[in-house]
Scaffold this active site. Sequence first.
Site, PDB file in Angstrom:
ATOM      1  N   ASP A 169       0.852  -1.183   0.000  1.00  0.00           N
ATOM      2  CA  ASP A 169       0.000   0.000   0.000  1.00  0.00           C
ATOM      3  C   ASP A 169       0.894   1.242   0.000  1.00  0.00           C
ATOM      4  O   ASP A 169       1.798   1.337  -0.825  1.00  0.00           O
ATOM      5  CB  ASP A 169      -0.972  -0.063   1.190  1.00  0.00           C
ATOM      6  N   HIS A 225      -7.163  -6.149  -1.367  1.00  0.00           N
ATOM      7  CA  HIS A 225      -6.077  -5.192  -1.150  1.00  0.00           C
ATOM      8  C   HIS A 225      -5.080  -5.612  -0.073  1.00  0.00           C
ATOM      9  O   HIS A 225      -3.899  -5.304  -0.170  1.00  0.00           O
ATOM     10  CB  HIS A 225      -6.672  -3.835  -0.769  1.00  0.00           C
TER      11      HIS A 225
END
Length: 326
Positions: A105, A303
Amino acid sequence: MVQHAEQITHRTVATPAGRIHLVEQGTGPLVLLVHGFPESWYSWRRQLPALAEAGYRAVALDVRGYGRSSGPAATEAYRMLELVEDNAAVVHALGEESAVIVGHDWGATIAANSALLKPEVFRAVGLLSVPYTPRGGPRPSEIFAQMGGDEEFYVSYFQEPGRAEAEIEPDVRGWLAGFYAALSADTMPAPGAPDPHFVAKGGTLRDRFPAGRLPAWLGESELDFYAGEFERTGLTGALNRYRNMDRDWEDLADYDGAPITQPSLFVGGSLDASTIWLADAIEAYPVTLPGLVSSRLLDGCGHWIQQERPDEINDLLIEWLAALPS
């Protein structure tokens, strides 16, 4: 994994932030693990023992503003240049000259820029979930302002100091649960449902989070850990990363379009908006990541990739690390 359970070491080291808290396990070549938003060193809890078992010195840090690391008051203290200096300082504080850096991320972007700006320190770079996109194009705030039509993109929503904090901090645990669920493969909104990356006019980001079910990778005790960290520190330090994107664009002007030439790895999730929206960046890797060893998309993954698919990520990381020049 069990045999290394007692070998996890917590400590803090001096950096430009003041101090960086890190968790260390294993001996061997140094692998520095950098988390994203809204996470902590704990995001790598399933990689630390696997990397240690494979013969590496695995170190997961709390990025400045998170956990037990220092949280400077000034918004500009969270610019990319400062975070890169923190990472280099950690490597040297650990008595090493160089390291492999792996990020997820925001951590992927921090890792990429660490490799770009400090190639003498970071000899290889692994990126999870967020592809490398060289600096360039219009000012980021201008791009984000054009996204979503009548709705507001979450990055724009995060820009005003105090605004997102007012949404999150009255119920940190509940907000985190919803945010993690919104971007996890098994709990994300169905195709065609309102997108949780955007805020309706007059609404909040949380309005579109799934409610009542945690993703399979996140147990109650794990959620308690994350919530406890942010209840103690608040969210401002973490959100200040988003508030420096225009400043980073200015700071990195000399690196416009610059490739990262060290050996690299990218792994993303096929259901992750980061890989879907940035598909062109992945296709550009022959130019932007000429040292790319492997690029993989995990089918049906969201994610939070190293937590959703820890065994697969561990195998891919260890295979890549083993093939790196010593």
